[in-house]
Every structure is written in structure tokens, then in C-alpha cells.
Design an enzyme around this catalytic site. Structure first.
Site, PDB file in Angstrom:
ATOM      1  N   CYS A  30       0.838  -1.200   0.000  1.00 28.56           N
ATOM      2  CA  CYS A  30       0.000   0.000   0.000  1.00 28.56           C
ATOM      3  C   CYS A  30       0.878   1.257   0.000  1.00 28.56           C
ATOM      4  O   CYS A  30       1.816   1.366   0.787  1.00 28.56           O
ATOM      5  CB  CYS A  30      -0.939   0.005   1.194  1.00 28.56           C
ATOM      6  SG  CYS A  30      -2.151  -1.331   1.135  1.00 28.56           S
ATOM      7  N   HIS A  74      -7.317  -4.805   6.197  1.00 28.63           N
ATOM      8  CA  HIS A  74      -6.481  -4.152   7.200  1.00 28.63           C
ATOM      9  C   HIS A  74      -5.564  -5.184   7.846  1.00 28.63           C
ATOM     10  O   HIS A  74      -5.840  -6.388   7.826  1.00 28.63           O
ATOM     11  CB  HIS A  74      -7.350  -3.472   8.250  1.00 28.63           C
ATOM     12  CG  HIS A  74      -8.029  -2.245   7.751  1.00 28.63           C
ATOM     13  ND1 HIS A  74      -8.683  -1.365   8.577  1.00 28.63           N
ATOM     14  CD2 HIS A  74      -8.148  -1.732   6.491  1.00 28.63           C
ATOM     15  CE1 HIS A  74      -9.174  -0.370   7.866  1.00 28.63           C
ATOM     16  NE2 HIS A  74      -8.872  -0.569   6.598  1.00 28.63           N
ATOM     17  N   GLU A  76      -4.995  -5.884  10.949  1.00 29.62           N
ATOM     18  CA  GLU A  76      -5.634  -6.642  12.023  1.00 29.62           C
ATOM     19  C   GLU A  76      -6.470  -7.785  11.458  1.00 29.62           C
ATOM     20  O   GLU A  76      -6.440  -8.903  11.970  1.00 29.62           O
ATOM     21  CB  GLU A  76      -6.559  -5.741  12.863  1.00 29.62           C
ATOM     22  CG  GLU A  76      -5.907  -4.498  13.422  1.00 29.62           C
ATOM     23  CD  GLU A  76      -6.104  -3.271  12.549  1.00 29.62           C
ATOM     24  OE1 GLU A  76      -6.396  -2.208  13.108  1.00 29.62           O
ATOM     25  OE2 GLU A  76      -5.954  -3.372  11.318  1.00 29.62           O
ATOM     26  N   CYS A 102      -9.837   0.414  13.247  1.00 27.19           N
ATOM     27  CA  CYS A 102     -11.078   1.019  12.760  1.00 27.19           C
ATOM     28  C   CYS A 102     -12.257   0.270  13.394  1.00 27.19           C
ATOM     29  O   CYS A 102     -12.068  -0.732  14.091  1.00 27.19           O
ATOM     30  CB  CYS A 102     -11.151   0.938  11.236  1.00 27.19           C
ATOM     31  SG  CYS A 102     -11.416  -0.736  10.598  1.00 27.19           S
ATOM     32  N   CYS A 105     -12.495  -3.507  12.235  1.00 35.30           N
ATOM     33  CA  CYS A 105     -11.465  -4.347  12.856  1.00 35.30           C
ATOM     34  C   CYS A 105     -11.731  -4.521  14.351  1.00 35.30           C
ATOM     35  O   CYS A 105     -11.469  -5.582  14.913  1.00 35.30           O
ATOM     36  CB  CYS A 105     -10.072  -3.773  12.613  1.00 35.30           C
ATOM     37  SG  CYS A 105      -9.518  -3.984  10.899  1.00 35.30           S
ATOM     38  N   TYR A 123      -5.681   6.113  14.030  1.00 34.83           N
ATOM     39  CA  TYR A 123      -6.487   6.017  12.821  1.00 34.83           C
ATOM     40  C   TYR A 123      -7.228   7.342  12.677  1.00 34.83           C
ATOM     41  O   TYR A 123      -7.313   8.113  13.633  1.00 34.83           O
ATOM     42  CB  TYR A 123      -7.458   4.832  12.955  1.00 34.83           C
ATOM     43  CG  TYR A 123      -8.203   4.466  11.702  1.00 34.83           C
ATOM     44  CD1 TYR A 123      -7.533   4.047  10.566  1.00 34.83           C
ATOM     45  CD2 TYR A 123      -9.589   4.541  11.653  1.00 34.83           C
ATOM     46  CE1 TYR A 123      -8.223   3.704   9.412  1.00 34.83           C
ATOM     47  CE2 TYR A 123     -10.286   4.198  10.506  1.00 34.83           C
ATOM     48  CZ  TYR A 123      -9.594   3.782   9.386  1.00 34.83           C
ATOM     49  OH  TYR A 123     -10.281   3.452   8.252  1.00 34.83           O
TER      50      TYR A 123
END
Length: 146
Positions: A30, A74, A76, A102, A105, A123
Site C-alpha cells: 500500500c 487491514h 488486524e 477502525c 477491525c 487512525y
């Protein structure tokens, strides 16, 4: 050992695992943000993850306009699903993640039986942390030197 020395030892371990999660984040393709996660139980790493596309997909996380593709997982979620495929259990484990979780998650963390989340960066919203607090999951934040 006194309670303070136990707390100091835990803090040292927390920082070391977070630094390992930062290194693991470097595996992410990413471009916008690289996040790493480690699941630890009984001082043993039982799973790891970083943000990225599902297995078998191209390793490109952003679309042509620079936005994250909706199917990117993500860190997690990758760590939790990876441990689910193994013979280990995340029940009672600690999640070390470079960014606070988030909301989506956080739901996975609760359902996976993770009892503690340790992170170093925020976040963009606190919805996930708010849900974890509501579920009485211990949350610890450390500021790491870059």
C-alpha cells in the site's frame, strides 16, 4: 519481582513487539499507508498481518485516483483470519498494531477474544477504540521514536 518491575517489563515487551509490527508493515504494498500487526499470546507470536489485497489479487492497494480499493484488508483482519486458519487460538491474546483499529477491525478483535490492543499511531477516527473500550478490552498507546 515488584508490581512496578512487572509493569516495566511489560512496557519493554510492548515497545519491542510494536517495533516488530512496524517492521512487518514494510511488507505492505500500500502506497498511502503501511500498517503491521502481530498477535501475541504467552510471549509467543501466533500470527502476523499487514494491510493489503486478498491472496491471489494484484499487489496494488490504490486505484488510479489514489484511493484505497474497497477490498483491501487491514493488518488486524489479516492477522485474525490467519490465526483462524491455524491451530492457534487468539482467545486472551494481545494485538500489537501500528495504527489504532477502525470500527470493522474492532468488531473482529472483540469476536476473536483478544483482550488487549497496543498501538502507536491514530487512525483517522476513534470509533474502533470507542467500541473496544465499551467491550472492556485493554488499550495501550505508545509513542515510538522513528
Amino acid at each position: 519481582m515488584t508490581n512496578n518491575s512487572l509493569n516495566d517489563k511489560q512496557a519493554q515487551l510492548d515497545v519491542r513487539y510494536l517495533k516488530m509490527a512496524q517492521i512487518w508493515a514494510q511488507n505492505s504494498y500500500c502506497a498511502r499507508r503501511q500498517v503491521g500487526a502481530l498477535l501475541v499470546k504467552g510471549k509467543m507470536i501466533i500470527s502476523d498481518g499487514y494491510n493489503g489485497t486478498p491472496s491471489g489479487f494484484e499487489n496494488v492497494c490504490e486505484d488510479d485516483s489514489g484511493l484505497t480499493k474497497p477490498y483491501v484488508l487491514h493488518a488486524e483482519a489479516n492477522a485474525i483470519t490467519k490465526v483462524a486458519k491455524s491451530h492457534n487460538s487468539s482467545d486472551g491474546a494481545t494485538l500489537y498494531v501500528t495504527s489504532s483499529p477502525c470500527l470493522e477491525c474492532a468488531k473482529l478483535i472483540i469476536q476473536a477474544g483478544i483482550k488487549r490492543v497496543v498501538y502507536c499511531d491514530e487512525y483517522h477516527n476513534s470509533d474502533g477504540l470507542d467500541l473496544l473500550k465499551r467491550a472492556h478490552i485493554e488499550i495501550t498507546k505508545y509513542k515510538l521514536n522513528s
